[in-house]
Structures are given as C-alpha cells and as structure tokens.
Design a protein around this motif. Structure first.
Motif, PDB file in Angstrom:
ATOM      1  N   GLN A 143      10.455  14.871  33.150  1.00 11.10           N
ATOM      2  CA  GLN A 143      10.298  13.353  33.517  1.00 11.10           C
ATOM      3  C   GLN A 143      11.484  12.549  33.692  1.00 11.10           C
ATOM      4  OE1 GLN A 143       7.345  11.598  31.166  1.00 11.10           O
ATOM      5  NE2 GLN A 143       5.881  13.186  31.519  1.00 11.10           N
ATOM      6  N   ARG A 144      12.693  13.174  33.749  1.00  9.88           N
ATOM      7  CA  ARG A 144      13.921  12.716  34.199  1.00  9.88           C
ATOM      8  C   ARG A 144      14.616  11.801  33.326  1.00  9.88           C
ATOM      9  NH1 ARG A 144      14.044  13.968  39.484  1.00  9.88           N
ATOM     10  NH2 ARG A 144      15.828  12.599  39.994  1.00  9.88           N
ATOM     11  N   TRP A 145      14.440  12.033  31.798  1.00  9.84           N
ATOM     12  CA  TRP A 145      15.061  11.038  31.052  1.00  9.84           C
ATOM     13  C   TRP A 145      16.751  11.572  30.742  1.00  9.84           C
ATOM     14  CZ3 TRP A 145      13.389   6.779  28.929  1.00  9.84           C
ATOM     15  CH2 TRP A 145      11.827   6.677  28.805  1.00  9.84           C
ATOM     16  N   THR A 146      16.893  12.837  31.482  1.00  8.84           N
ATOM     17  CA  THR A 146      18.089  13.400  31.330  1.00  8.84           C
ATOM     18  C   THR A 146      18.895  13.409  32.494  1.00  8.84           C
ATOM     19  OG1 THR A 146      17.331  15.675  32.012  1.00  8.84           O
ATOM     20  CG2 THR A 146      17.309  15.105  29.549  1.00  8.84           C
ATOM     21  N   TYR A 147      18.410  12.647  33.524  1.00  8.47           N
ATOM     22  CA  TYR A 147      19.188  12.258  34.686  1.00  8.47           C
ATOM     23  C   TYR A 147      20.656  12.141  34.512  1.00  8.47           C
ATOM     24  CZ  TYR A 147      20.236  10.632  39.446  1.00  8.47           C
ATOM     25  OH  TYR A 147      20.677  10.362  40.658  1.00  8.47           O
ATOM     26  N   ASP A 189      10.657  16.202  28.806  1.00  7.62           N
ATOM     27  CA  ASP A 189      11.738  15.133  28.949  1.00  7.62           C
ATOM     28  C   ASP A 189      12.504  15.318  30.164  1.00  7.62           C
ATOM     29  OD1 ASP A 189      10.617  13.808  26.870  1.00  7.62           O
ATOM     30  OD2 ASP A 189      12.317  14.284  25.393  1.00  7.62           O
ATOM     31  N   ASN A 224      22.765  13.082  27.985  1.00  9.93           N
ATOM     32  CA  ASN A 224      23.558  12.581  29.336  1.00  9.93           C
ATOM     33  C   ASN A 224      24.345  11.462  28.862  1.00  9.93           C
ATOM     34  OD1 ASN A 224      21.482  10.834  28.791  1.00  9.93           O
ATOM     35  ND2 ASN A 224      20.636  10.909  30.801  1.00  9.93           N
ATOM     36  N   SER A 232      20.726   6.287  26.563  1.00  7.48           N
ATOM     37  CA  SER A 232      20.999   7.725  27.209  1.00  7.48           C
ATOM     38  C   SER A 232      20.260   8.583  26.468  1.00  7.48           C
ATOM     39  CB  SER A 232      22.512   7.871  26.968  1.00  7.48           C
ATOM     40  OG  SER A 232      23.183   7.319  26.211  1.00  7.48           O
ATOM     41  N   TYR A 233      20.185   9.779  26.784  1.00  7.55           N
ATOM     42  CA  TYR A 233      19.398  10.781  26.132  1.00  7.55           C
ATOM     43  C   TYR A 233      20.120  11.849  25.309  1.00  7.55           C
ATOM     44  CZ  TYR A 233      15.557  14.198  25.570  1.00  7.55           C
ATOM     45  OH  TYR A 233      14.664  15.181  24.984  1.00  7.55           O
ATOM     46  N   HIS A 248       3.892   7.587  31.462  1.00 13.16           N
ATOM     47  CA  HIS A 248       5.046   8.247  32.320  1.00 13.16           C
ATOM     48  C   HIS A 248       5.778   6.731  33.063  1.00 13.16           C
ATOM     49  CE1 HIS A 248       5.602  10.271  36.385  1.00 13.16           C
ATOM     50  NE2 HIS A 248       6.728  10.564  35.408  1.00 13.16           N
ATOM     51  N   ARG A 295      26.474  13.844  41.030  1.00  8.58           N
ATOM     52  CA  ARG A 295      26.134  12.243  41.439  1.00  8.58           C
ATOM     53  C   ARG A 295      27.290  11.586  40.696  1.00  8.58           C
ATOM     54  NH1 ARG A 295      22.784  14.980  43.980  1.00  8.58           N
ATOM     55  NH2 ARG A 295      20.516  14.424  43.957  1.00  8.58           N
ATOM     56  N   SER A 353      16.925   7.938  35.809  1.00 12.64           N
ATOM     57  CA  SER A 353      16.283   8.313  34.593  1.00 12.64           C
ATOM     58  C   SER A 353      15.553   6.886  34.374  1.00 12.64           C
ATOM     59  CB  SER A 353      17.498   8.156  33.506  1.00 12.64           C
ATOM     60  OG  SER A 353      17.130   8.072  32.325  1.00 12.64           O
ATOM     61  N   PRO A 354      14.195   7.153  33.540  1.00  7.60           N
ATOM     62  CA  PRO A 354      13.466   6.060  33.043  1.00  7.60           C
ATOM     63  C   PRO A 354      14.058   5.202  32.105  1.00  7.60           C
ATOM     64  CG  PRO A 354      12.244   7.943  32.832  1.00  7.60           C
ATOM     65  CD  PRO A 354      13.612   8.282  33.119  1.00  7.60           C
ATOM     66  N   SER A 355      15.215   5.635  31.367  1.00 11.85           N
ATOM     67  CA  SER A 355      15.757   4.854  30.377  1.00 11.85           C
ATOM     68  C   SER A 355      16.139   3.497  30.729  1.00 11.85           C
ATOM     69  CB  SER A 355      16.754   5.702  29.815  1.00 11.85           C
ATOM     70  OG  SER A 355      17.776   6.078  30.733  1.00 11.85           O
ATOM     71  N   ASP A 399      16.147  18.741  40.363  1.00 13.75           N
ATOM     72  CA  ASP A 399      16.446  18.482  41.821  1.00 13.75           C
ATOM     73  C   ASP A 399      17.765  18.080  42.212  1.00 13.75           C
ATOM     74  OD1 ASP A 399      16.015  16.116  40.828  1.00 13.75           O
ATOM     75  OD2 ASP A 399      15.080  15.247  42.527  1.00 13.75           O
ATOM     76  N   VAL A 400      18.582  18.227  40.984  1.00 20.78           N
ATOM     77  CA  VAL A 400      20.196  17.941  41.040  1.00 20.78           C
ATOM     78  C   VAL A 400      20.690  19.135  40.855  1.00 20.78           C
ATOM     79  CG1 VAL A 400      22.116  16.536  40.321  1.00 20.78           C
ATOM     80  CG2 VAL A 400      20.049  15.365  40.620  1.00 20.78           C
ATOM     81  N   LYS A 417      27.308  16.612  43.875  1.00 20.11           N
ATOM     82  CA  LYS A 417      26.114  17.328  43.090  1.00 20.11           C
ATOM     83  C   LYS A 417      25.731  16.605  41.843  1.00 20.11           C
ATOM     84  CE  LYS A 417      25.894  22.055  44.872  1.00 20.11           C
ATOM     85  NZ  LYS A 417      26.596  23.465  44.545  1.00 20.11           N
TER      86      LYS A 417
END
Lengths: 414, 689
Positions: free
Chosen positions: B299-303, B296, B139, B279-280, A364, A18, A338-340, B308-309, A16
């Motif tokens: 917009q998935r900066w914190t992946y 944020d 993250n 990282s964020y 975006h 990842r 992540s867009p980073s 959805d995870v 979960k």
C-alpha cells in the motif's frame, strides 16, 4: 572509462531511489552525464556516428529504465541523439561540399561501399528523414544546405568516409566529437537558462491589475511572476496545492518578494475562478499531442478555467517536451507516493489493521502525483522559444528530436 | 563528546575545525533476531534473508540506512553467518559508493547483549551510532532525530540513547498491536520527551499497570501511553556499548537494557524518545508483523521502498489497477483473476481460472489451474498444482503442493516441503523437512536464561547445513514412510507439534487474520475475568447484570430437574423389574417423585415409557425383529403401569413424542423400527387394553 561507468551507475542508483526530483534538475544532470560520457567515449575509426549513437542509446536506455516516470531523462537522451545525428550530417555535407569538386572521378567509391554499408545507411536515413520532415518555418530557413545536399549524401556517403580514411581521418573523428560536445554544451546552457528565457516573455502576458491563479509549486512559474513584478505590473496571485502543499511554500516565497498573494484551498478553485484573469501553471511534461502531464489537481483547474473562459497557460522549458504520445505504453503516466502525505499513519492505524476480518484493510489511501490535461483545455504553451498553440507542439518536437530515436532501445546495431 | 555539530545528519560541517573531528555516521545492524518466532523457516535460512514482498528484509534496512546518510554499517551476523555474508557479497552491497559495509561474524553470541559486547571489544564505533536489527523497514529521515540527540548530548552527558517511537493503536480486544506485539506501556515526560517507564509484558487481563511512586514524585508531569509502537530504531552514544560490557548479564535490548537503565538511578543515564509522524518504521518480529508490513509495503506506506521502484536489486514490477504489481514477464492465463493488492514476481506462470488476491507470489513459480490463493506469501520457485486452495499461508522456496491439496489459515510450509495429493494441512501447522528439535525452548524467555543447550543446537544446525542435508537424504528413505503419513500420499515433511501455548497463542502471531470466534472468546473471557475480579474486590455488580444471570440459572435448574426426575423414574422402574415390586407400589413411588420434583403426570408417562424402551433395548437381542419382540414383551408386561398414566390424549401424544426424541437422540437402533414400534404402541397397547 571505468570512471564514467561508475558515474553512470551512481546516477542510475540516484534515479532509482528517487533522490533526484524535479524535471529541470534531472534534465541538467542527465545532459551533463552524457557530455562526460561522450567526451570519454573512444570511437572507432570508421562509422563513428553510429557507434556513438549506439553507445549513447545504451546508456540512455539504462537511465530511462531507472526512473520511467521522469520523462525529462528520455527527452534529454533523445535530444543528444538528435544532436549527434545532426552533427554527423553536417560534417558529411561539409565533406561532400569539399569533395564534390575534387573527388568526382574517384575510383575508391566501389571499394569502400562494401566497408561502410552502415554509415551510408544512416546517412540515407537521415536524408530521407530530412526530406520527409514537414518543412517547418525554421527548417525551411536553416536547412537549405542540408536538404540540397541530401541527394548527394545518399550516393556518396561512403565516398566521403572513404576519403577521410587517409590523412584527415583523425581530424574528422575529433571534429565529430568536438562538434557534438559543443552542441551538448549549448543544450546545457539552454536548459539552465530556460527560466530566464521564459520569464522574459512575462511582460507580454501579464498586465496591470490582473489576478492570476496557479497551483502547486513550480520554479518556472515563480520566476515568471517575479519577472512581471519587476516590470512594475501589479497583480494578485492565488496559490494552493494539496496534498503536498507546495503552494504554501510558493506563497511564502512570493510574499517575501513583495507580491500580493492569496492562498485558497484546492476545493474552492471553481468558486474563485470567475475572478481570475489567467491561470499560469508549470508542467511535468508536455506530450507530443499538446497534452500536459502536470501535478495532480490541474485537470480540475483546467476544466474550471474552460467553463469561465479563463486562459490556461502552461510554462514549460524545452526539456519538458516529450516526443511520445500519452497513449504510448512506454509513458508511465503516474506515480503513487506514500499515503502518509494524506493521512497520519498513527491516527488511522486501527483502521489499517489486517489482523481481523478478512485480512484485507477496509481503508485504502491512494496518492497519485500527476494529472493529465488534454490539449483542448490548454490555451497556450510558453516555452523558451516563445508562445505556441497546443496543436503546434508536434512541429516543435519534430525540430528537436529525430524520428529514429523515439524508441530508445538497443536493437541490432543497424 | 565527539562530532557534536559537524556530522549533523551526516552532512559536512562548515568549519574546518569541526570537519576534523567529524566522524562518519555509523550504524550497527544486527542480522540475527536472537528469537525463535520464525521457526522452522529460520533453521534453514537466516531471518534477514527471508523475502519481504520479493526482496530480502536486509535490503530494506540497508537501503534505508544508505538513503538516510549512514556512511558505515557494521553487519553483525551470528546464525547462518555464512549465508548472510555470501548474500551481501553477491548483491554488491560491499561495493557501494559512499557506503562501507563491514561484517562482524560470531559463532557463540546468543543475544543482542553478547553481540554488542563483541562489537565493543573490536573498537570500531567511534561516535554516536544507530542500532537497528536487519528486519527493520523504514523510510524515516534520521536527520531530525540525530540533531535532537546531539543537542541533548551536548547539554547532558547522560542522555545515552534516543528511541524512535510511532503512534499505533493496539486492538482493544486482543491487546496486541497491529504488528502482533504485546501492548506496550510507556511513560514519557511530555516536555523533555524522556522515557520514564517501559513495559511490554503487562498482564492485560487484570487491566492494571503499576507505576513506581517515585516517578510521580520526581516528575511534574507524565504522559502514559499505550498507543505508541516501539520501532526498534535507537540512536545510541558509545557509552551504550560500554554499559553492555559493564553489565554482562544484559541480554535483551529492551527487557534488560532499557528497563535496567530506567530502574537503576545510580548511574543516572537517561533514555529519550523521538516520535515520527509521517514516515514509516516497523520491525518484522513475528508472522503477524510479516503480514502487516508486507501489506503496508504494497500500500506504499514505505515509499520509495516499494515494489515498482528499484531501490536495490529487486526486479521491476509495474503497478496496475487496484494496487496489483506485476513483473513484465509473467505468464498469465486469460481466465486467471488477479485480485487487488497482489504482487507477482517475474517468470511466474498462472493457469486457467486461478484466483489470486491479497497475496505475494515470488519469482519462477508455477501455479496450475483452478487454484485459489488468498492472503498468501508464496516465495520463489514454488509449484502449485491444479485445484489447490491456499488461504493465509506462507510457502517457502521450492515447495511442491500436489493437486487438490488445501492449506488452511495460518499454515507455514518451510523449504522444499512436498504436500501430498488432496491432503488438507490443518490450520496453524508448520511443516518442515527438518524434524522438530526434541528439546525446544518454547518460551523466548528461556532462551535468554539458559544460553548453552538450546542455542548450541541451533548453532550446530546452522553451521553445517550441508551435512544436515546429506544426513537428511540418507534418512529420507526411512523417514519418508513416516513423513508420508504426516503430509499425505507422496508428501515429504514433518508437521511440527504446536508449542505449549497451544492454539491460544498460535493465532496471535500467525499470518492469518484473527478468527471471529477467537475474538468473541477473548471478549467473553475478558468480561468473565472482570466479573471475577469485581467479586474479588467485593464490589457489587450492577443490578442490570445480575438479573439475566439469575434468569439463566432458574432455566438451567428446570432442565436439570427434569433430567434428574427421568433418572429417578428409570431407577425405580428397573428396581421394579428386577425385584418384582408390585405395580401399585411403583405407581406410588413415581407419584411421590412427581410431587417432589413438582412435575405433571405427562412427564411421568414420558419418563416411564423412556425407561421401558431403554429396558427393551438393554435386553440382549440379535436382529431388529427381536428388538420389536422385546418391546412388545416389556410393554405387555407393564401395560397396567403405563395405562395408569395415559389417562388422556395429551399423555399419549407425549409418549409418541418421547419415542421420537429417543429415536433421534439416544438410541439410533430404534430409528429404523420407528414405524413398526409406533404402530405397536399406538394400536397394540393403547386401544387393545
């Protein structure tokens, strides 16, 4: 039991979050987990194959839901289910084979039929499936006893089980489990050696003075190239791979192993493709129609390769074969990371200001991980069993998976 | 001093010897922000349990700490400590493998300083630890920062703390970061990364930052940043705790502790910084940062901490086109429109023709038809009836918004508030079932200063929420009458009065984007102040700026003159009426006025006529008919005077225009009689006589 459950839970959590990346690592861990699960699973006296299948399905469902993007988990779960079915079937046929002479006039048949409707049902299903399955070359050669026994099992499935009720029940119980675990061990072996198996074929595909293009980083591809190198073939490799730049890591490793390597940018693929003799790439998953889910950017490479008639070869271990079609709603084609990886957050923080204007950002960033390459762009698949045409994939899949398991979801226990 | 190399990044050491001294990586998580920015919501629920994109904030922090390799977490709870502990119990954080979570409860801590002093007394921290608050979303991997910290510690015992910072540009207009915090100035040694100066409350209006001269003498190079964001993630040595105990007046982590260490050079303790790039890391500090960080996350900066995870216990949602996340069992009408960057929780139903965009909708909400929701944060089990309009609002659990109600930008509705049918909640208002405490520390600073009165009150509220609710139920009947008027018919709740700062400060920290006119105003103020300061500094403004000003002045003078003139003429005329001055004398006086104000005779005609009409209006009258008579009598009486000035057609037109102007602006009564009076003037006066 609690031991296994905590193991399962831990693995689910890892999936979960990842924390496990890469389909091979995931596949291996999954199958090892399933092995320990099966070995600790206590089976009822009757109807054990179905019970085992149900139990494995229950675990499998959890694992798949934990990371739906990683298709290898589902593949391995289906493989194990298939193994259980096959072993059950072969035991049953063996029992029938043994019994057919001795127990032809047995009366227990009528009594036991009622007790074991489920098993006979599965046996019928298995037989029916065997009969329905298109006779591939392998099944034709190997499964002669099975298909011959199929009609027998349908009539005497309950019979065989009824016999075993007496003395040799324990041995059969153990035997099924034992056989299954043995087969699962083989599967583990298969997954861990798939690199070598694939790399062995390298010499047949890479020739002297060839230029090869690859994209991103794949362990399979690296082993493949190194194997060719060991056979004293000299060639040059192009690598790249934005946005994660795994290509850079691959280039470093290849150069360390003494391979002539050139790094180009993703955007210059089309310009360079005319000099390339072959494109060799890894895959995330191979779908049932021969399409490939692969690192982002591969579709572009495949199109460029087609334009210049350059062979596009995909290396994939069997654990990457997925029995699902890409249009299946269960298949989550992509994951956005992540867009980073693309932009430095600090640099663009003033563009991402939500405090002014309408409250929605003007900038975006999307960072998908995977690409889909349709089967008509793939020239050849190299798996550990050899090279295959994309159109042949469904046959391979029919060999490895049972049609009943395509949807791993616990329905009513039937 | 302990665990120098062995626990690098939480990984095991190679040597057995080092293995022995290895201490598990510990973290202190302050589950209380010791601030009041989230009131009134935080009166009923602790801040760390507020949902951020449908998962409690503390889950983000704990999940991050766990994945960063922290093995032991001490959760310090103060306000609503029972709720926090209950939540941690129910959410299985206590029985995680490889992670031990311990809670430390306190009833009388009023600041981070008190909390750390209490933790020090418990002697649970054995080595370097990570100090975060329960509202941190990150993250980042701690391994690198920890390694740097430990290496520095080995060389220099006095390097007690490493602060994590991140690049983030503040807005040039509002001087606040995108997280809504004040512009932060830091001086950092570019080579050693040592922090030399830290100031988060700069008077930006003057545009001056003052540095100690000693800074420049002692250091060969300094880089001064205003584009760094403090992530409030600190890697601390055990000395930090004892420092807090020694300096019992340290309350705030930054304002007292960091500044105290930087100023005090006797002890020689040093603070270093670690900058993260890819990282964020951010902290939910106010409503604005709640909004920013939510976006944020979407917009998935914190992946991988995204909806959805399933990072912890949150419901799985599926990512769809345009960044919309939707749970599997959402009841969505076919005609409803789900816009981009929207999250919709499980079990929510949305009616026909409803539009949702840039918003987060929680679990089990019922949203009617024709509702428009933009930029809102709607928590769980909220009912929104048909035809409501919501814009940039926070709506807490269990709120009911009756049909046709409107929430304007920046509204916060606390738990279980009911908004009446068709009621318009004004912008930036906060509505709660609890009444606003009478004595409220409007300023954060105050809270730290006097720690008894204001906070005891919160503590009493937090300790007995049940009792309070009961009280409320009994009180509800009488209070409802009052409340009903506050939030519309059938509504329940009190609108909190805006704090002393007024609207000026409200928009800074609200979820709503900063309105355009505010920005314009600030810009104007800034330039004005600049000019003032320029004048103070005796610096001549550039000539280009001077010119338009002078033009404006003369324009205004002209307008002022004509107004004065009109007033003078009116006074003269009135005097003539009351004191029976002769017409010739009046003409003489008006002419002299005309000369002194340098105006034309047309203006005189207009002004005189105006004065006459005013007189007619002021004469007592009952009906419009009488008013016409008044006008007639006044004009016939003073026709000679008027006639003197109406020498040409231009003046006549001027008079008519003047009358029209009067009807429109000043005396509305004439407007109904416009035709009649004009007729009278036109024919009766001008041509007859």
């Amino acid at each position: 039991m609690p031991d296994v459950h905590s193991l399962v839970n831990e693995f689910v959590i890892k999936l979960k979050k990842r924390k496990i990346e890469g389909s091979k690592a995931t596949a291996k861990l999954t199958v090892e987990l399933l092995r320990s699960f099966i070995s600790q699973q206590r089976l009822p006296h009757s109807n054990q194959a179905a019970a085992l299948i149900d139990a494995v399905k229950a675990v499998g469902e959890k694992l798949i839901a934990a990371n739906p993007v990683e298709l290898a988990v589902g593949n391995v779960v289906r493989r194990v289910l298939h193994i259980i079915r096959e072993e059950d079937l072969s035991l049953a046929t063996a029992a029938v084979g043994g019994l057919s002479l001795a127990a032809e006039s047995d009366d227990e048949d009528d009594i036991d039929r009622d007790d074991h409707p489920v098993l006979s049902a599965t046996a019928v299903a298995a037989a029916a499936r065997n009969a329905l399955r298109p006779p591939s070359l392998q099944t034709l050669l190997e499964d002669i006893p099975h298909s011959a026994a199929a009609p027998h099992t349908s009539s005497s499935g309950g019979d065989s089980e009824g016999k075993s009720k007496s003395a040799d029940k324990n041995s059969v119980t153990r035997k099924l489990k034992h056989n299954v675990i043995e087969a699962v061990n083989e599967l583990i072996q298969e997954i861990s050696t798939c690199h070598e198996q694939i790399a062995e074929q390298a010499v047949e595909h890479i020739h002297q003075n060839e230029v090869i293009l690859t994209l991103g980083s794949s362990r399979t591809v690296m082993e493949f190239l190194c194997a060719a190198k060991e056979k004293k073939r000299s060639f040059r490799v192009f690598v790249e791979g934005a946005p994660r730049y795994q290509g850079h890591a691959l280039a470093k490793e290849l150069a360390a192993r003494g391979l002539q390597t050139t790094v180009i940018t993703d955007s210059s693929v089309f310009a360079m493709i005319s000099r390339v003799n072959m494109v060799i790439v890894g895959a995330h998953a191979v779908m049932a129609n021969g399409g490939v889910i692969a690192p982002v950017g591969l579709n572009m490479v495949a199109l460029a390769a087609q334009r210049h008639a350059v062979p596009f070869v995909v290396l994939a271990g069997v654990h990457k074969l997925c029995p699902l079609y890409p249009h299946n709603p269960e298949v989550l084609l992509n994951e956005l990371k992540s867009p980073s990886e693309l932009l430095d957050f600090g640099e663009f923080s003033d563009c991402l200001d939500f405090g002014s204007g309408t409250g929605s950002p003007l900038l975006h960033v999307v960072n998908p991980v995977f690409d889909y390459v349709p089967p008509n762009l793939v020239s050849l698949f190299i798996t550990d069993t050899g090279g295959h045409n994309p159109s042949y994939m469904y046959r391979l899949i029919a060999d490895y998976y049972s049609a009943d398991d395509l949807v791993v979801r616990r329905k009513s226990a039937s | 001093m302990v665990a120098k190399k062995g626990s690098r990044g939480g990984m095991g050491g190679e040597d057995a010897e080092e293995e022995l001294t290895r201490v598990p990586l510990q973290a202190i998580l302050l589950a209380d922000s010791f601030a009041t920015l989230f009131r009134p919501i935080t009166l009923e629920r602790p801040k760390v349990l507020l949902p951020l994109v449908n998962a409690p904030m503390i889950d983000y922090t704990l999940a991050w700490l766990e994945s960063a390799g922290v093995e032991e977490i001490f959760v310090f709870c103060c306000a609503h400590s029972k709720q926090v502990i209950d939540y941690l119990e129910s959410s299985k954080w206590f029985d995680q493998p490889n992670l031990s979570v311990t809670t430390i409860e306190s009833y009388n801590s009023t600041s981070a300083g008190d909390a750390l002093r209490l933790i020090y007394e418990k002697h649970v921290i054995r080595g370097d630890f990570i100090l975060v608050t329960g509202d941190t979303v990150s993250n980042m991997s701690l391994a690198q920062a920890l390694k740097e910290h430990k290496e520095r510690r080995r060389k220099d015992k006095d390097a007690v703390m490493t602060m994590v910072i991140k690049q983030s540009k503040p807005s040039p207009v509002t001087h606040q970061s995108r997280l809504g915090t004040e512009e932060l100035f830091m001086a950092i040694d570019p080579d050693t990364k040592q922090l030399l100066y830290y100031e988060d409350k700069v008077d930006t209006s003057k545009g001056i930052v003052s540095l100690d001269k000693a800074l420049l003498i002692d250091n060969s190079s300094i880089s001064l940043h205003n584009d760094k964001q403090d992530c409030y993630i600190d890697i601390c040595s055990p000395e930090v705790l004892s420092l807090f105990t020694d300096n019992f007046d340290y309350q705030h982590l930054r304002r007292h502790f960091v500044k105290g260490l930087l100023v005090d050079d006797i002890m020689g303790y040093k603070i270093f910084t670690h900058e993260i790039h890819s990282s964020y890391a951010a902290r939910v500090d106010n409503y604005r940062s709640y909004d920013t960080i939510s976006k944020d996350i979407i917009q998935r900066w914190t992946y991988p901490l995204v909806p959805d995870v399933q990072f912890f216990g949150n419901y799985v949602t599926k990512l769809e086109r345009q960044g919309a996340y939707r749970a599997s069992d959402v009841g969505l009408s076919r005609s409803a429109k789900i816009g981009p960057f929207t999250v919709i929780g499980s079990g929510t139903t949305i009616g026909n023709y409803t539009k949702v965009s840039n918003s987060v909708v929680g679990e089990g909400c019922i949203i009617g038809s024709n509702v428009s929701i933009d930029g809102c944060y709607i928590w769980d089990k909220v009912t929104i009836e048909d035809g409501c309009k919501l814009k940039h609002a926070i709506v807490c659990d269990g709120v009911i918004i009756k049909s046709g109600a409107v929430l304007e930008a920046g509204v916060v509705l606390s738990f279980k508030v009911i908004i009446g049918r068709g009621f318009v909640v004004p912008a930036y208002s906060k509505v709660s079932l609890l009444q606003q405490p009478v004595k409220q520390d409007s300023d954060e600073e105050l809270e730290y200063a006097d720690n008894s009165s204001g906070n005891m009150e919160i503590a009493s509220i937090s300790n007995t929420p049940e009792k309070l609710e009961e009280e409320m139920r009994t009180e509800l009947s009488d209070s409802q009458i009052q409340a009903a008027s506050e939030v519309g018919n059938g509504g329940v709740g009190f609108i909190w009065s805006v704090s002393d700062g007024g609207h000026e400060e409200e928009w800074r920290h609200s979820v709503a984007p900063i309105p355009e006119d505010c920005l314009v105003e600030i810009l104007k103020n800034a330039t004005d102040e600049l000019e003032i300061s320029n004048e103070d500094g005796n610096i001549l403004p550039p000539s280009g700026e001077l010119e338009p000003d002078s033009v404006n002045d003369s324009d205004e003078d002209v307008r002022d003159d004509s107004v004065h003139f009109e007033k003078e003429v009116e006074a003269t005329f009135l005097r003539a009426v009351h004191e029976n001055v002769k017409e010739d004398h009046v003409i003489l006086e008006v002419n002299s006025l005309r000369l002194s104000y340098n105006l034309t005779s047309t203006d005189c005609a207009g002004a005189l006529f105006y004065a006459m009409m005013k007189l007619a209006l002021d004469t007592p009258h009952g009906s419009p008919g009488e008013l016409v008579k008044n006008v007639a009598s006044v004009i016939t009486k003073w026709k000679k005077l008027l006639k003197y000035y109406l020498s040409s057609i231009d003046e006549e037109i001027e008079v008519i225009l003047k009358f029209e102007e009067m009807c429109l602006e000043l005396t509305k009564e004439y407007s109904t009689l416009f035709v009649q009076v004009t007729w009278f003037i036109g024919f009766g006066v001008l041509y007859k006589f």
